[in-house]
Design a protein around this motif. Structure first.
Motif, PDB file in Angstrom:
ATOM      1  N   UNK A 175       0.530  -1.372   0.219  1.00 54.02           N
ATOM      2  CA  UNK A 175       0.043  -0.221  -0.470  1.00 54.02           C
ATOM      3  C   UNK A 175       0.743   0.983   0.126  1.00 54.02           C
ATOM      4  N   UNK A 176       0.456   1.728  -1.304  1.00 56.85           N
ATOM      5  CA  UNK A 176       1.379   3.118  -1.366  1.00 56.85           C
ATOM      6  C   UNK A 176       0.407   4.403  -0.863  1.00 56.85           C
ATOM      7  N   UNK A 177       0.897   5.770  -0.660  1.00 57.72           N
ATOM      8  CA  UNK A 177       0.098   7.306  -0.356  1.00 57.72           C
ATOM      9  C   UNK A 177       1.079   7.731  -2.077  1.00 57.72           C
ATOM     10  N   UNK A 178       0.454   8.421  -2.831  1.00 60.01           N
ATOM     11  CA  UNK A 178       1.151   8.464  -4.071  1.00 60.01           C
ATOM     12  C   UNK A 178      -0.203  10.320  -3.963  1.00 60.01           C
ATOM     13  N   UNK A 179       0.939  11.604  -4.306  1.00 58.49           N
ATOM     14  CA  UNK A 179       0.453  12.439  -4.939  1.00 58.49           C
ATOM     15  C   UNK A 179       0.594  12.556  -6.254  1.00 58.49           C
ATOM     16  N   UNK A 180      -0.498  12.865  -7.547  1.00 58.59           N
ATOM     17  CA  UNK A 180       0.123  12.602  -9.070  1.00 58.59           C
ATOM     18  C   UNK A 180      -0.573  13.947  -9.362  1.00 58.59           C
ATOM     19  N   UNK A 181      -0.205  14.320 -10.920  1.00 52.35           N
ATOM     20  CA  UNK A 181      -0.963  15.485 -11.502  1.00 52.35           C
ATOM     21  C   UNK A 181      -2.502  15.601 -11.594  1.00 52.35           C
ATOM     22  N   UNK A 182      -2.526  14.343 -11.980  1.00 51.05           N
ATOM     23  CA  UNK A 182      -3.327  14.155 -12.993  1.00 51.05           C
ATOM     24  C   UNK A 182      -4.387  12.226 -12.880  1.00 51.05           C
ATOM     25  N   UNK A 183      -5.272  11.820 -13.257  1.00 52.02           N
ATOM     26  CA  UNK A 183      -5.739  10.418 -12.996  1.00 52.02           C
ATOM     27  C   UNK A 183      -5.447  10.134 -14.142  1.00 52.02           C
ATOM     28  N   UNK A 184      -4.594   9.849 -15.377  1.00 51.40           N
ATOM     29  CA  UNK A 184      -4.421   9.508 -16.683  1.00 51.40           C
ATOM     30  C   UNK A 184      -3.186   8.724 -16.322  1.00 51.40           C
ATOM     31  N   UNK A 185      -3.772   7.187 -17.588  1.00 48.27           N
ATOM     32  CA  UNK A 185      -2.921   5.877 -17.098  1.00 48.27           C
ATOM     33  C   UNK A 185      -1.615   6.067 -17.165  1.00 48.27           C
ATOM     34  N   UNK A 186      -1.194   7.263 -17.622  1.00 53.86           N
ATOM     35  CA  UNK A 186       0.223   7.130 -18.552  1.00 53.86           C
ATOM     36  C   UNK A 186       1.147   7.639 -17.155  1.00 53.86           C
ATOM     37  N   UNK A 187       0.512   8.654 -16.712  1.00 51.27           N
ATOM     38  CA  UNK A 187       0.690   9.570 -15.398  1.00 51.27           C
ATOM     39  C   UNK A 187       0.814   8.319 -14.534  1.00 51.27           C
ATOM     40  N   UNK A 241      -7.922   4.289  -3.000  1.00 55.32           N
ATOM     41  CA  UNK A 241      -8.666   5.688  -1.987  1.00 55.32           C
ATOM     42  C   UNK A 241      -8.575   6.525  -3.105  1.00 55.32           C
ATOM     43  N   UNK A 242      -9.708   7.368  -3.818  1.00 57.88           N
ATOM     44  CA  UNK A 242      -8.979   8.473  -3.828  1.00 57.88           C
ATOM     45  C   UNK A 242      -8.900   9.142  -2.983  1.00 57.88           C
ATOM     46  N   UNK A 243      -8.221  10.717  -1.958  1.00 55.60           N
ATOM     47  CA  UNK A 243      -8.493  11.191  -0.919  1.00 55.60           C
ATOM     48  C   UNK A 243      -9.000  12.190  -0.982  1.00 55.60           C
ATOM     49  N   UNK A 244      -8.463  13.395  -2.326  1.00 55.26           N
ATOM     50  CA  UNK A 244      -9.276  14.142  -2.351  1.00 55.26           C
ATOM     51  C   UNK A 244      -8.154  15.159  -3.267  1.00 55.26           C
ATOM     52  N   UNK A 245      -8.104  16.371  -3.355  1.00 58.17           N
ATOM     53  CA  UNK A 245      -7.395  17.011  -4.075  1.00 58.17           C
ATOM     54  C   UNK A 245      -6.081  17.997  -3.070  1.00 58.17           C
ATOM     55  N   UNK A 246      -4.654  18.733  -3.012  1.00 60.61           N
ATOM     56  CA  UNK A 246      -4.107  19.427  -2.566  1.00 60.61           C
ATOM     57  C   UNK A 246      -4.719  20.526  -2.840  1.00 60.61           C
ATOM     58  N   UNK A 247      -4.048  21.514  -1.853  1.00 62.78           N
ATOM     59  CA  UNK A 247      -4.278  23.259  -2.572  1.00 62.78           C
ATOM     60  C   UNK A 247      -3.929  23.634  -3.662  1.00 62.78           C
ATOM     61  N   UNK A 248      -2.358  22.454  -4.511  1.00 61.71           N
ATOM     62  CA  UNK A 248      -1.543  22.795  -5.850  1.00 61.71           C
ATOM     63  C   UNK A 248      -3.110  21.988  -6.842  1.00 61.71           C
ATOM     64  N   UNK A 249      -4.090  21.500  -6.552  1.00 62.61           N
ATOM     65  CA  UNK A 249      -4.565  20.894  -7.434  1.00 62.61           C
ATOM     66  C   UNK A 249      -4.332  19.790  -8.109  1.00 62.61           C
ATOM     67  N   UNK A 250      -3.217  18.548  -6.698  1.00 63.78           N
ATOM     68  CA  UNK A 250      -2.976  17.326  -7.106  1.00 63.78           C
ATOM     69  C   UNK A 250      -3.908  16.556  -6.715  1.00 63.78           C
TER      70      UNK A 250
END
Length: 260
Positions: A175-187, A241-250
């Motif tokens: 289990x890992x927690x990551x912050x990603x710029x979008x939900x795109x498959x390639x990203x 789990x989709x935990x939401x967005x950060x203040x930087x919209x990630x």
């Protein structure tokens, strides 16, 4: 009402949503239980969402063992409580010359599907590192036994087992927690497997990546909750789990990762 359901899911999921709606109506109108074939986690999520808190209907699931990814569901009136045997799930072990050859998940699945049967007749394929087993709908077990004598060039036979004989799979999700710029498959593939975005895109376009066990060639496809992505040569990931967005919209996402 169906339009309200559509808006929560992808356009390409509409045929499955229509199917689920039909199952629910059958259960409500005829007051009888409906048993699905094996569904992947994303499909189970869709069923659970559509059934929601409908009065008088319950969902039960079983895939052969506690941690199964693929499950058969019973959509049923409150009076019906299914037993394990009601799910009609059988377990086969693959007997083959272990000392002289190796099998793989991909080869086994490819051989099973070469019979012309759809993926939803088969549950999980599991291994302890040497032995291999898979779950199958009762209705298709005799057909598969007759049709398949080899996996690749390896002569095999299927031996039916009881649930007391289930292997302990060696696969273990991290289990890992990551912050990603979008939900795109390639990203997400690039982030989780530490490869370049360009390489991720090329792998998707060349058919080396599967989404929920089906080939996908769209790098910009947006992943959703409980999607499973298989990346050839690297392993698998699941959006848990989709935990939401950060203040930087990630996006803040909890993933399950299974390295090859």
């Amino acid at each position: 009402m169906i339009e309200n359901v559509y808006q929560h899911f992808r356009k390409e999921e509409r045929p499955f949503i229509d199917q689920v709606t039909g199952w629910v109506r059958e259960c409500e109108d005829q007051y009888t239980p409906y048993l699905t074939n094996f569904l992947d986690p994303r499909q189970v999520y869709i069923v659970e969402t559509i059934v929601g808190k409908r009065s008088g209907i319950k969902i039960y699931s079983f895939g052969g063992y506690q941690m199964a990814e693929r499950n058969r569901l019973y959509i049923c009136p409150e009076y019906f409580i299914p037993k394990q045997e009601d799910f009609e799930v059988s377990l086969f072990e693959i007997r083959y010359p272990i000392k002289f050859t190796k099998l793989s998940h991909g080869k086994i699945l490819g051989t099973l599907l070469s019979t012309g049967l759809k993926r939803d007749y088969f549950g999980d394929i599991i291994s302890d590192g040497e032995r291999w087993q898979f779950f199958i709908s009762d209705s298709m077990k005799s057909f598969v036994q007759i049709q398949i004598e080899k996996i690749g060039n390896v002569t095999i036979r299927f031996v039916e087992k009881t649930y007391l004989d289930i292997l302990k799979p060696i696969d273990s999700w991290t289990i890992v927690q990551e912050t990603v710029s979008s939900m795109r498959l390639d990203t997400i593939v690039a982030n989780l497997f530490n490869i370049s975005r360009q390489r991720s895109k090329q792998m998707i376009e060349s058919g080396k990546i599967k989404l929920n066990w089906s080939e996908i060639t769209q790098p910009d496809f947006e992943l959703g909750i409980l999607d499973i992505v298989s990346v050839r040569g690297f392993g698998r990931l699941q959006v848990q789990e989709i935990e939401g967005k950060t203040k930087k919209d990630k996006w803040r996402i909890k993933f399950g990762v299974l390295h090859k």
